[in-house]
Design a protein around this motif. Structure first.
Motif, mmCIF file in Angstrom:
data_model
loop_
_atom_site.group_PDB
_atom_site.id
_atom_site.type_symbol
_atom_site.label_atom_id
_atom_site.label_comp_id
_atom_site.label_asym_id
_atom_site.label_seq_id
_atom_site.Cartn_x
_atom_site.Cartn_y
_atom_site.Cartn_z
ATOM 1 N N UNK A 173 40.610 38.950 34.594
ATOM 2 C CA UNK A 173 40.875 39.707 33.362
ATOM 3 C C UNK A 173 41.534 41.049 33.658
ATOM 4 N N UNK A 174 40.975 41.796 34.616
ATOM 5 C CA UNK A 174 41.561 43.115 34.871
ATOM 6 C C UNK A 174 42.883 42.997 35.623
ATOM 7 N N UNK A 175 43.070 41.911 36.388
ATOM 8 C CA UNK A 175 44.376 41.680 37.015
ATOM 9 C C UNK A 175 45.451 41.581 35.939
ATOM 10 N N UNK A 176 45.129 40.898 34.855
ATOM 11 C CA UNK A 176 46.065 40.787 33.729
ATOM 12 C C UNK A 176 46.295 42.138 33.071
ATOM 13 N N UNK A 177 45.240 42.900 32.857
ATOM 14 C CA UNK A 177 45.359 44.207 32.210
ATOM 15 C C UNK A 177 46.222 45.170 33.021
ATOM 16 N N UNK A 178 46.195 45.007 34.350
ATOM 17 C CA UNK A 178 46.862 45.969 35.229
ATOM 18 C C UNK A 178 48.293 45.575 35.609
ATOM 19 N N UNK A 179 48.787 44.497 35.055
ATOM 20 C CA UNK A 179 50.161 44.099 35.338
ATOM 21 C C UNK A 179 51.137 45.205 34.948
ATOM 22 N N UNK A 180 52.028 45.526 35.866
ATOM 23 C CA UNK A 180 53.026 46.556 35.605
ATOM 24 C C UNK A 180 52.579 47.971 35.924
ATOM 25 N N UNK A 181 51.335 48.145 36.394
ATOM 26 C CA UNK A 181 50.829 49.488 36.677
ATOM 27 C C UNK A 181 51.005 49.898 38.134
ATOM 28 N N UNK A 182 51.311 48.925 38.998
ATOM 29 C CA UNK A 182 51.364 49.213 40.429
ATOM 30 C C UNK A 182 50.065 48.893 41.138
ATOM 31 N N UNK A 183 49.043 48.477 40.379
ATOM 32 C CA UNK A 183 47.751 48.102 40.963
ATOM 33 C C UNK A 183 47.593 46.596 40.847
ATOM 34 N N UNK A 184 47.171 45.958 41.941
ATOM 35 C CA UNK A 184 46.930 44.529 41.920
ATOM 36 C C UNK A 184 45.453 44.244 42.186
ATOM 37 N N UNK A 185 44.963 43.165 41.589
ATOM 38 C CA UNK A 185 43.581 42.724 41.789
ATOM 39 C C UNK A 185 43.617 41.290 42.303
ATOM 40 N N UNK A 186 42.957 41.062 43.416
ATOM 41 C CA UNK A 186 42.875 39.738 44.020
ATOM 42 C C UNK A 186 41.421 39.318 44.093
ATOM 43 N N UNK A 187 41.131 38.089 43.696
ATOM 44 C CA UNK A 187 39.774 37.558 43.850
ATOM 45 C C UNK A 187 39.804 36.465 44.905
ATOM 46 N N UNK A 188 38.975 36.628 45.914
ATOM 47 C CA UNK A 188 38.881 35.688 47.025
ATOM 48 C C UNK A 188 37.715 34.742 46.770
ATOM 49 N N UNK A 189 37.991 33.436 46.793
ATOM 50 C CA UNK A 189 36.973 32.430 46.472
ATOM 51 C C UNK A 189 36.810 31.463 47.638
ATOM 52 N N UNK A 190 36.092 31.860 48.676
ATOM 53 C CA UNK A 190 35.883 30.951 49.797
ATOM 54 C C UNK A 190 34.849 29.885 49.467
#
Length: 268
Positions: A173-190
Motif C-alpha cells: 500500500x505505501x509503495x503505491x502511495x510513494x510512487x514518484x516521490x523518490x522513495x521505494x518500498x520493497x517487501x521481502x517474502x522468503x
C-alpha cells in the motif's frame, strides 16, 4: 576532502534484528557495499562484536542500539537517539520478527502480544518516523521482511502468519502511495529459511521443514538486497516459492487452510 569526511557522507542503513539470520546477512551485504550502519537488536554481545569488526573490515561507520523492540516506546527511542546524533537514515530495513508454534488456545498470550508489537507495530512505527525525512529529501529506501506465510492462513502459527500478511499488505500500500516521490518500498517474502528461527518457535519437527530443502539466509539476503536496489515492490526468493505464492490464490480458502494445517503438524 579527507577519507574520514568521505566516510561520513556515505549513505546509512538502519537494520533491525541485525544479530542473526537474514538480518545478520543483510548487515554484511550492506557493509560490503560501503553503507554506514545503524544496527538494532537486543543481543548486546553480538552488536558489540560487529561494532568492532565491521569498521576495521569495511572502513565504515557503525552505530549500535541495544533495544528490545517488543517494548511499545522502542521505535520512538531509536528515532530520538538518532536525531540527537544527527544520524540521517537513507535505507530502513525492518527485519526484526519472531513467531511461536502451537494451538492458539494453548499458546502464550504475552508472547503473541510481543510478537504483534515487534512484527507489526514497531515496523509501522519506525516506517512512519523515518519516512518523513526521506520524503523531505526526496530519496530513500525501505525494506520490510515479511514471508510466504503472508499469502495464506496459518493454523498452528495463527498470529505469526497474520502479522506477515499485515506487513505484506502494508508494504504494498505505501509503495503505491510513494510512487514518484523518490522513495521505494520493497517487501521481502522468503519461504522457510535455514536459521535458528524454527528452533526458537518449536516447529523444527513439522512436516513442512522435514520435507523441504530450505534456502540459506545469505541467499535470501542477497536476493532481497538486489530487489531493494532495483526498486522491486515485492521479492519472493526461489522459483518454488514464487509459484506457490501464485497458486494459493486459486485454491478455495477452506481447503488451503487445511493444507497448511497438515504441513505445519509435527511429522511422526
Amino acid at each position: 576532502m579527507n577519507s574520514e569526511s568521505q566516510i561520513q557522507l556515505r549513505e546509512t542503513a538502519l537494520i533491525t534484528g541485525a544479530a542473526s539470520g537474514i538480518g545478520y546477512e543483510l548487515m554484511q551485504i550492506f557493509a560490503q557495499n560501503k553503507y554506514n550502519l545503524v544496527l538494532v537488536d537486543r543481543n548486546q554481545q553480538k552488536l558489540s562484536e560487529m561494532a568492532e569488526e565491521l569498521p576495521k573490515k569495511f572502513g565504515i561507520l557503525v552505530k549500535v542500539i541495544v533495544k528490545d523492540l517488543s517494548i511499545p516506546f522502542a521505535a520512538k527511542e531509536i528515532f530520538a537517539e538518532l536525531n540527537e546524533s544527527l544520524t540521517k537514515i537513507d535505507v530502513l530495513v525492518n527485519n526484526a520478527g519472531f513467531g511461536n508454534y502451537g494451538l492458539f488456545n494453548e499458546t502464550d498470550l504475552n508472547a503473541e502480544l510481543e510478537m504483534m508489537q515487534v512484527n507489526m507495530v514497531c515496523t509501522t512505527h519506525l516506517t512512519k518516523l523515518f519516512l518523513k525525512g526521506m520524503v523531505e529529501r526526496g530519496k530513500g529506501k525501505i525494506l520490510n521482511v515479511a514471508s510466504t506465510a503472508a499469502f495464506q492462513p496459518g493454523p498452528l502459527m495463527a498470529v505469526y502468519f497474520a502479522t506477515k500478511a499485515y506487513i505484506f499488505s502494508f508494504s504494498q500500500a505505501i509503495a503505491n502511495e510513494l510512487e514518484g516521490t523518490g522513495i521505494t518500498v520493497t517487501v521481502l517474502c522468503p519461504g522457510p529459511t535455514a536459521s535458528a528461527f524454527h528452533h526458537r518457535t518449536g516447529m523444527s519437527d513439522s512436516k513442512l521443514l522435514k520435507t523441504k530443502n530450505m534456502m540459506d539466509a545469505r541467499t535470501v539476503a542477497e536476493i532481497g538486497y538486489r530487489g531493494l536496489m532495483t526498486n522491486k515492490a515485492t521479492v519472493i526468493p526461489g522459483l518454488q516459492n514464487q509459484i506457490l505464492a501464485e497458486v494459493v490464490r486459486f485454491i478455495p480458502r477452506n481447503l488451503l487452510t487445511k493444507i497448511v494445517r497438515t504441513t505445519q503438524e509435527v511429522k511422526d
